[in-house]
Structures are given as C-alpha cells and as structure tokens.
Write a protein that holds these residues in place. Structure first.
Motif, PDB file in Angstrom:
ATOM      1  N   UNK B  94     -61.652  20.787 -96.927  1.00 15.16           N
ATOM      2  CA  UNK B  94     -63.000  21.201 -96.502  1.00 15.16           C
ATOM      3  C   UNK B  94     -64.031  20.605 -97.440  1.00 15.16           C
ATOM      4  N   UNK B  97     -64.489  17.112 -96.550  1.00 10.62           N
ATOM      5  CA  UNK B  97     -65.227  17.034 -95.302  1.00 10.62           C
ATOM      6  C   UNK B  97     -66.719  17.275 -95.524  1.00 10.62           C
ATOM      7  N   UNK B  98     -67.016  18.260 -96.345  1.00 14.50           N
ATOM      8  CA  UNK B  98     -68.427  18.556 -96.617  1.00 14.50           C
ATOM      9  C   UNK B  98     -69.093  17.377 -97.316  1.00 14.50           C
ATOM     10  N   UNK B  99     -68.384  16.782 -98.252  1.00 12.43           N
ATOM     11  CA  UNK B  99     -68.962  15.650 -98.967  1.00 12.43           C
ATOM     12  C   UNK B  99     -69.205  14.488 -98.015  1.00 12.43           C
ATOM     13  N   UNK B 101     -69.712  14.667 -94.849  1.00  8.34           N
ATOM     14  CA  UNK B 101     -70.825  15.013 -93.965  1.00  8.34           C
ATOM     15  C   UNK B 101     -72.156  14.813 -94.673  1.00  8.34           C
ATOM     16  N   UNK B 102     -72.192  15.168 -95.943  1.00 10.43           N
ATOM     17  CA  UNK B 102     -73.422  14.963 -96.706  1.00 10.43           C
ATOM     18  C   UNK B 102     -73.702  13.482 -96.881  1.00 10.43           C
ATOM     19  N   UNK B 155     -68.069   4.878 -71.690  1.00 18.80           N
ATOM     20  CA  UNK B 155     -68.445   6.290 -71.822  1.00 18.80           C
ATOM     21  C   UNK B 155     -68.364   6.691 -73.282  1.00 18.80           C
ATOM     22  N   UNK B 179     -50.794  12.629 -74.147  1.00 21.22           N
ATOM     23  CA  UNK B 179     -51.904  13.227 -73.410  1.00 21.22           C
ATOM     24  C   UNK B 179     -52.467  14.477 -74.062  1.00 21.22           C
ATOM     25  N   UNK B 180     -53.349  15.069 -73.365  1.00 15.54           N
ATOM     26  CA  UNK B 180     -53.901  16.340 -73.836  1.00 15.54           C
ATOM     27  C   UNK B 180     -54.602  16.182 -75.164  1.00 15.54           C
ATOM     28  N   UNK B 181     -54.818  14.974 -75.536  1.00 14.42           N
ATOM     29  CA  UNK B 181     -55.632  14.739 -76.715  1.00 14.42           C
ATOM     30  C   UNK B 181     -56.540  13.597 -76.351  1.00 14.42           C
ATOM     31  N   UNK B 182     -57.702  13.584 -76.924  1.00 16.16           N
ATOM     32  CA  UNK B 182     -58.596  12.479 -76.607  1.00 16.16           C
ATOM     33  C   UNK B 182     -57.898  11.186 -76.977  1.00 16.16           C
ATOM     34  N   UNK B 190     -68.517   7.119 -93.279  1.00 15.95           N
ATOM     35  CA  UNK B 190     -69.663   7.169 -94.201  1.00 15.95           C
ATOM     36  C   UNK B 190     -69.784   5.899 -95.013  1.00 15.95           C
TER      37      UNK B 190
END
Lengths: 258, 258
Positions: B94, B97-99, B101-102, B155, B179-182, B190
């Motif tokens: 996490x 992930x936060x870093x 995102x920043x 798309x 399947x069932x996953x993108x 980043x």
DNA sequence: GGCACGCTTCGCCGGCGAACGAAACATGCC
DNA sequence: GGCATGTTTCGTTCGCCGGCGAAGCGTGCC
C-alpha cells in the motif's frame, strides 16, 4: 549548508526532472492539517468556495486563501471563478486517487472492526466514492450481491450472472447498456478496509438508491443518509439489514437511523 | 490558538479517528526532500541500511536516523535488524502504491521524455508492476504490440487482433483462456509517463519472459533484469531493441519500426 | 579484550512557513 | 454611486522541524 528543503525550490530548479523533490512538494502540500481537511472535503468532487473551505479547515479566510493558492499552483486543485465566488475543486482523478491511496496507508492497520467506543463519523456508515456507494453500507451491499449470486467473482472484475442480470433488470438497472466502462469491480475503501462495488454497476445502484428515495445526499458532503424507506427496501430486495453490517458499527447505526 | 499542526498530535489524540490528521501526518512524513529521496530509493522493495539511506538522502547519519525512526513509527517503513546492520524497507505494497500515486500527480504533465543525462536507475528500465512488465521495457513492448498490429485500440481496453492472436499462440500465450479478467489495457506508469500493458495479456507476457529466461527477477525487488538471450529474443520476436529504449521518444519510434 | 564500525540519542541553532488582522481589490445588489 | 460581501495581499509573530556534531550504546572482527 546547501541542503535543500521543501520550500527552497525556486524557478531555477524547475528544470531539474527530480522526481523526489516534486514528490516532496506535493506531499508537503497535503501535509498541513488545514490543507488535508480541505482536500478530504473535496474528495467528493464537489467544488467549494474559498470561504467554505476556510470553515472546513478551521482557519481564517486569509490563511485559507494562501493554502488554496499553493495547492492550485502545485496542480492539486483547479479553480473556477464564478461571479464573486471562486470555486475550488480537485484538479483531476489522479489527485483523488493519490489521496485515497494515502488514506489507505494513513489509517491504522489493525483497527479494522475499529470498535472505537467513540461515535463513528457519519462518513463511515454510507458515503459516495466518486459515483458509487462506499462505507459500511457499500461494503455490505457489495457482499450481499455476491452472496445472492448476482455477481460472479472469478477474476479481478466481477461478472453479472444471469440471475443478477434478471433481478437488476426488474429494478430498472441494466448497466451493461452504458458506455464502455468497467462493469463492476471491487473498490478498496479506506474507512472500512474491505472492498465495495465500483464501476458502472456501482454507479447504477447509487443512482437507483437516490432516485427511489432510499438514500439522500447530505448537502456538501459525500455522506449519504439512509432513509427509513431505504432500509425497508434494501432489506426486502437485497436482504440487507442493519444487523448484517459490521457488528460494532451496526449497534451504532441503530441509534442513528429511523 | 488551539489549531492543530501536523506535529501537535500527541498520544491523547490517537484515539480520535481523525482521517484528515492521519493523512496529514503521513503526507508530512513524505514531504521532506531527504525522506522522499529515501522512499523513492526504496520503491524497488530492496531493503537498505541506515547509512546507505543517509547517503541517498544526502544527510548525516544522525539526521537520517531520525527520519527513519519517524517513518517507521508512522507505518511507512519496516525494520529488519541483521547483525550490526539495520535494514529499512517499505512497510507494504500500500505504501508503494501511495507513493506511485503521488508520483503520478507530482510529475509535471509535459516533460516526459525525461532525457536526463544521468544514468537511469534500473527500476526505470524494467520492473514488474503487480504482475506485468513496466518501466521503459514495458512501455516499449506495449508500443510494439500496437505497432505490429497485434493489439487493436478502439476502446478503453485493448483487443487482440487475429494476427496477434495467432502470433501469441505460437509463443504459447493464449490469455483469453483466463477470461473473466480484463484482457489488456493501458496501465499508466510514473517513471515514464506512458502506458504499458496491463491485464491478463500483460501478466502472460511477464510469465513468458520469466519462463523462457528472457527476464529475471532481482531478489527482493521489483526490478527486472533482461538477459542477453532476452534481448535477442525480444528483438527477433517483437522487434524490440536495447537502443530503442531510454532515448527521446522520436528516436525511440524510429528505431523500432519494422 | 580491545578496536572499529554502525547506528542512535542528545543538545543546539537557524529558517521555513502557518497563523492572524488589517487593508486593498473585486464583484454584485440596492 | 454606495454598501455589503467574497477573496486576496501584506506584514508580523511564533514555533516546529531539519540540520549538524559529539557522545553513547551495541555488534562484530581481530
């Protein structure tokens, strides 16, 4: 000493593609309690005037003004002047994403059934996350849809089962018809560390709840009120009861709702 | 004045479930250049000793020690004492992930071919992002798949063209079976502000690279090594060359045609 | 044991920046 | 035009925090 501090960055430094320094500046912009309060209140994508934000932050108008300017110049906020009001809002979804990611690490790891004897903020019960329902209610709703077999979870994204498709269509919800958007996926929540329902389906459910008078937006907030009718319908249609929410909080909820 | 500042939070406040205040404290922990440098250097999930981090941050050992203690107590770092060394690392994904995102909001929108004459950190070249390949290599690979016409981009998500399907099947990759996953979508990075390939296909390619010995995970790190054999194969199969990486984008495009 | 090394604690200094109030500026309503 | 209101600018005060060096543990190697 020639060490740089967060504020030492001058125009001459802007050329330096120095991710760490930029990171520090952005983080510093969030770091002050007054600013973090403003930002959190803007997480709902509502635009707010400078004075509203000053109240939220608990500081004077002049102080707030300075904060807002700073965050705007850093690219965290965008400004829309309208008459003699100036509306501030988050600059983009990346900003919201970064804030939520920070909130995830900011919230203490253990206290998940937080069980704090103190009164829970209303935000924890039900609130909107972008365009869908989060908070305790959002999590419980999400769980019910899986338990009812309306959603299938064999991958990262959820899949609408035939049963679910039919049941939702009966409620006037057919999210597949909307534009190309992820249909449904687990969206992690910072307040309750469990997933709620994001995507087109999540948005459709929030819309449904608002349209049918189950949920009401609190003015200028992401908090959602669940009406008495709302509880009845959520129970009847989804088997969602107060008691089925997280126990400690369920007790709290009972007191607050009609 | 009773206003709280980031540092005023004492033990008595810890009970208050005050998300904004916690947010502010975490942000403040990142906000100092010295600390942000340490954190960025730890983004590869390597553990580093206190002195190493002091050097990275450009501060004295004592200063670094204070910073590290603070970040550890805030839950950003975890500490592993080993002999007379004390290894610090990010506390969890996490945090990473936060870093990240920043960093996305921190990096200015324009300057994307960063073109820093300095040597790029290995993380920039190739690393794993969740379960697929990111970094320069990830971006280039992504671009090649589009240029080769293996992927269609009409798309939000990518579509596997017949050509692509066939070509990948020849390599033993048939991600539709999961399947069932993108299947495939652009995942923003980043370090290079351009998309690389996420989804089931991205994961399959990483797996392929690892299985065939093109890529090797560095121990305790998200960084990926590209083997000599890997370069040969990536060139032969995808037209991906070393020279085409880490160049200004114009050169990158030209070099990779054909 | 003794020395070297890694790391932390302590005490001090200097500066950034957050806060406020007053005044200037802008806008809109009567 | 005047007045009220929303917002920013200016100038000042004050305290947190980052920086360092020296000294204090703790660990490991001769």
């Amino acid at each position: 000493m020639t060490r740089k501090r967060a504020s030492d960055i001058s125009a001459s430094d802007l050329g330096a593609d120095d991710h760490e320094a930029r990171l520090a500046r952005v983080a510093a912009a969030i770091a002050e309690p007054a600013r973090s309060r403003m930002l959190c209140s803007l997480l709902d994508d509502h635009a707010r005037t400078a004075t509203e934000l000053a109240v939220v932050a608990g500081v004077g108008a002049s102080t707030a003004s300075a904060h807002l300017l700073r965050m705007k110049e850093l690219g965290l906020l965008r400004l829309a002047a309208q008459g003699r009001h100036r509306y501030y809002a988050l600059a983009g979804s990346e900003v919201a994403r970064a804030l939520e990611a920070l909130l995830v690490v900011a919230m203490p790891s253990a206290p998940l059934p937080p069980f704090v004897p103190g009164t829970p903020p209303p935000l924890r019960l039900a609130r909107s996350c972008y365009d869908h329902v989060a908070g305790e209610l959002g999590v419980a709703w999400h769980d019910r849809l899986l338990a009812l077999g309306w959603l299938g979870a064999d991958a990262v994204d959820y899949r609408l089962t035939p049963t679910g498709k039919e049941a939702l269509a009966a409620l006037g919800v057919s999210p597949e018809h909307t534009r190309r958007r992820r249909l449904a996926y687990p969206c992690l929540d910072w307040s309750v560390r469990r997933p709620h329902l994001g995507g087109a389906l999540g948005a459709a459910l929030l819309e449904l709840g608002l349209a049918r008078g189950w949920l009401r937006r609190q003015p200028d907030s992401r908090a959602l009120d669940v009406t008495a009718k709302g509880w009845r319908q959520l129970d009847a249609l989804f088997g969602l009861r107060l008691e089925s929410l997280d126990q400690p909080s369920a007790a709290r909820l009972k007191a607050t709702s009609g």
